[in-house]
Write an enzyme that holds these catalytic residues in place. Structure first.
Site, short mmCIF file in Angstrom:
data_model
loop_
_atom_site.label_atom_id
_atom_site.label_comp_id
_atom_site.label_asym_id
_atom_site.label_seq_id
_atom_site.Cartn_x
_atom_site.Cartn_y
_atom_site.Cartn_z
N ARG A 69 69.85 53.78 24.81
CA ARG A 69 69.12 52.52 24.97
C ARG A 69 69.59 51.48 23.95
O ARG A 69 69.63 51.75 22.75
CB ARG A 69 67.62 52.75 24.81
N CYS A 79 56.32 51.24 26.04
CA CYS A 79 56.36 51.92 24.75
C CYS A 79 55.23 51.38 23.88
O CYS A 79 55.24 50.20 23.52
CB CYS A 79 57.71 51.71 24.08
N CYS A 102 55.45 55.83 26.75
CA CYS A 102 55.97 56.49 25.55
C CYS A 102 55.12 56.02 24.37
O CYS A 102 54.87 54.83 24.22
CB CYS A 102 57.43 56.12 25.33
N CYS A 124 62.23 61.07 22.29
CA CYS A 124 63.01 59.85 22.16
C CYS A 124 63.26 59.63 20.67
O CYS A 124 62.32 59.53 19.89
CB CYS A 124 62.23 58.67 22.76
N CYS A 182 51.59 48.37 6.90
CA CYS A 182 51.94 49.79 6.90
C CYS A 182 52.06 50.30 5.47
O CYS A 182 52.62 49.60 4.61
CB CYS A 182 53.26 50.00 7.65
N CYS A 192 59.67 51.83 4.26
CA CYS A 192 60.97 51.78 4.94
C CYS A 192 61.61 50.41 4.73
O CYS A 192 61.06 49.38 5.13
CB CYS A 192 60.78 52.04 6.44
N CYS A 239 62.02 47.56 7.49
CA CYS A 239 60.89 47.22 8.36
C CYS A 239 60.11 46.01 7.85
O CYS A 239 59.72 45.96 6.68
CB CYS A 239 59.96 48.42 8.49
#
Length: 402
Positions: free
Chosen positions: A272, A109, A142, A202, A65, A69, A72
């Site tokens: 969740r 998801c 999702c 979400c 990626c 972040c 992550c």
């Protein structure tokens, strides 16, 4: 009237607590923990009974990626030894999704690393959504693809997506300390786009990154204002090879207080229990079911969770039941589009009959004014033995955990 009585009454009315009340929940002592869980559990059961919704993650594209972040394992510069692969084909993703559905998952998801999808990526994911829907009757889908450009949410909706996930993760005030390649405002914009397109929004948070109680309350209140239907609460998995690898601030008791505070602020929302529950809640996971009404089944994006059957056994042993595809997750006033904004009045609900029926009394937690907010938690013992990199399921030749 004591703090917990007040919070139960507000939760049953869908009324927003004060910031001081939310901070007071986080500041309660371990001695009062079961009282806090009992109180928040009354609110959870009012709106969701004893149902637990199961969700299943399919990592469509792992690693590499360009975003930075800090939490992550897929980030730019990550040295975490995770699986790295490019886009799964629609049929491969559908096969992975089918394993979760067979295990009891109601929602699949679909997640892909990256800043955000190109139009070609949206085409690819749209085909994947269509394939999953064709082969798994009744399943919700999702998508979680990063920052959305104009029109992309509508295209995903037209392909059959039911929801879009994009977490705020932490407070606006500390966001720049966690990520520099995009902004907090970018995340809010994507959640807003998904909502405006008619997708179920979400959006949640990550706890355990060294944030203060005030930061946690800030992000949960911001989520309440955004009004998503689902709020995933993640607990940081400190992967070796990431900047936050040494951040071990959570205890099972603190995790439960964070979940309780989220439930009081978002009483009628699908809260969740997400990534990191096995690492930080450990043997106290069943208590969390009294606070949340939704969990992920099996593995996560780059880490392994406990066995899918162990999840099912835990739900049954704790006296809860898996929510079926024939049941609407959200209470009627939300499912029909009358979602609760900042402050709401009385609402209809299933489960408990009202706070006068067995509400906690004379709690040792005291009132909001009696409890001072705590600073960021001190480091706790690292449990690196509980952080297992995913080596099965999507992107491998091994059977998934579901």
């Amino acid at each position: 009237m004591d703090l917990l009585n007040t919070l139960v009454e507000k939760g049953l009315r869908r009324e927003l607590p004060t910031r001081e009340e939310a901070l007071a929940v986080l500041a309660t002592s371990d001695d009062d923990l079961l009282e806090v869980v009992t109180a928040a559990g009354k609110v959870r059961r009012q709106w969701f009974g004893r149902r637990v919704k199961l969700n299943y993650l399919v990592n469509l594209k792992s690693g590499l990626c360009p975003e930075d972040c800090s939490y992550c394992s897929q980030r730019l510069g990550s040295k975490a030894e995770i699986l790295k692969y490019t886009w799964l084909k629609p049929e491969e993703a559908s096969q992975a999704a089918a394993a979760g559905v067979a295990g009891g998952a109601k929602r699949v998801c679909l997640v892909a690393s990256g800043r955000g999808p190109t139009d070609r990526d949206v085409d690819r994911v749209s085909k994947t959504i269509e394939t999953i829907k064709e082969q798994n009757e009744g399943v919700e889908v999702c998508a979680c693809l990063g920052l959305l450009s104009d029109g992309q949410a509508e295209r995903l909706r037209d392909a059959g997506a039911d929801a879009y996930n994009h977490n705020l993760n932490t407070s606006e005030g500390t966001y720049g300390d966690i990520t520099t390649t995009h902004t907090y405002a970018d995340r809010v914009d994507t959640v807003t786009k998904a909502h405006a397109a008619g997708l179920s929004a979400c959006s949640g948070l990550i706890a355990g990154m060294g944030e203060s109680d005030e930061d946690l309350v800030d992000v949960v209140f911001a989520l309440r204002e955004l009004d998503p239907d689902s709020v995933p609460v993640n607990f940081l998995i400190p992967f070796e090879g990431t900047p936050l690898a040494k951040e071990w601030h959570l205890t099972p008791q603190r995790c439960l207080r964070i979940l309780a505070m989220t439930r009081f602020v978002c009483p009628d929302v699908e809260v969740r229990l997400a990534g990191g529950r096995e690492v930080h809640l450990r043997s106290m996971q069943p208590l969390a079911l009294h606070l949340v009404n939704s969990i992920f089944l099996g593995d996560y994006l780059t880490s392994e969770g406990q066995a899918g059957q162990a999840d099912l056994d835990m739900i049954a042993d704790a006296g809860f039941e898996v929510e079926g595809t024939d049941t609407t997750t959200l209470p009627g006033h939300r499912a029909t589009g009358g979602a609760c904004g900042s402050v709401c009045g009385d609402g209809d609900g299933g489960g408990e009959s009202g706070c006068a029926n067995g509400a906690p009394t004379e709690s040792a937690a005291g009132s909001a004014a009696d409890v001072a907010a705590k600073p960021a938690a001190e480091p706790t013992a690292a449990r690196t033995d509980l952080v297992a990199v995913r080596r099965r399921g999507a992107g491998t030749d091994l059977a998934p955990n579901a």
